[in-house]
Design a protein around this motif. Structure first.
Motif, PDB file in Angstrom:
ATOM      1  N   ALA A 165     -40.826 -72.452 131.150  1.00 38.76           N
ATOM      2  CA  ALA A 165     -39.490 -71.885 131.174  1.00 38.76           C
ATOM      3  C   ALA A 165     -39.592 -70.375 131.337  1.00 38.76           C
ATOM      4  O   ALA A 165     -40.536 -69.751 130.852  1.00 38.76           O
ATOM      5  N   MET A 166     -38.615 -69.812 132.005  1.00 35.21           N
ATOM      6  CA  MET A 166     -38.557 -68.370 132.232  1.00 35.21           C
ATOM      7  C   MET A 166     -37.201 -67.847 131.740  1.00 35.21           C
ATOM      8  O   MET A 166     -36.199 -68.553 131.813  1.00 35.21           O
ATOM      9  N   SER A 167     -37.218 -66.621 131.269  1.00 39.45           N
ATOM     10  CA  SER A 167     -35.989 -66.041 130.722  1.00 39.45           C
ATOM     11  C   SER A 167     -35.775 -64.631 131.241  1.00 39.45           C
ATOM     12  O   SER A 167     -36.736 -63.936 131.591  1.00 39.45           O
ATOM     13  N   TRP A 168     -34.512 -64.240 131.249  1.00 35.31           N
ATOM     14  CA  TRP A 168     -34.124 -62.852 131.481  1.00 35.31           C
ATOM     15  C   TRP A 168     -33.492 -62.320 130.191  1.00 35.31           C
ATOM     16  O   TRP A 168     -32.639 -62.995 129.595  1.00 35.31           O
ATOM     17  N   TYR A 169     -33.907 -61.138 129.801  1.00 33.47           N
ATOM     18  CA  TYR A 169     -33.331 -60.419 128.678  1.00 33.47           C
ATOM     19  C   TYR A 169     -32.814 -59.085 129.190  1.00 33.47           C
ATOM     20  O   TYR A 169     -33.170 -58.633 130.285  1.00 33.47           O
TER      21      TYR A 169
END
Length: 115
Positions: free
Chosen positions: A33-37
């Motif tokens: 999984a990849m995320s943007w913050y």
């Protein structure tokens, strides 16, 4: 080693759009999984959006309906399409991945939305 390199930030007027990219290397991208913050001046870093290995997505309430996270496993890249931008979206945007008990971050890309 794990590397995350963001690009695509800039200065845009309110109501405009930007597309952020995050190129990943050093791990098997399609399995994570990849995320943007994002982090605005004087504020804590907050989760904006996440995309799972199977491309399921989740968004912060503040960006639902305006931002879209996507991934291209052939290019080892995750994207954040940002539409209808508001001045409150001004922040440094980071992509992130959690693997092996560690959390990795890119260097960030500045997004500035003028009113």
């Amino acid at each position: 080693q794990v590397q995350l390199v963001e690009s695509g930030g800039g200065l845009v007027q309110a109501g405009g759009s930007l597309r952020l990219s995050c190129a990943a290397s050093g791990f098997t991208f399609r399995f994570y999984a990849m995320s943007w913050y994002r982090q605005a001046p004087g504020k804590q870093r907050e989760l904006v959006a996440t995309i799972s290995m199977g491309a399921s997505t989740n968004y912060a309430d503040s960006v639902k309906g305006r931002f879209t996270i996507s991934r291209d496993n052939a290019k080892n890249t995750v994207y954040l399409q940002m539409n209808s931008l508001k001045p409150v979206d001004t922040a440094v945007y980071y992509c992130s991945v959690a693997l092996g008990g560690n959390v990795y971050w890119g260097q960030g890309t500045q997004v500035t939305v003028s009113s």
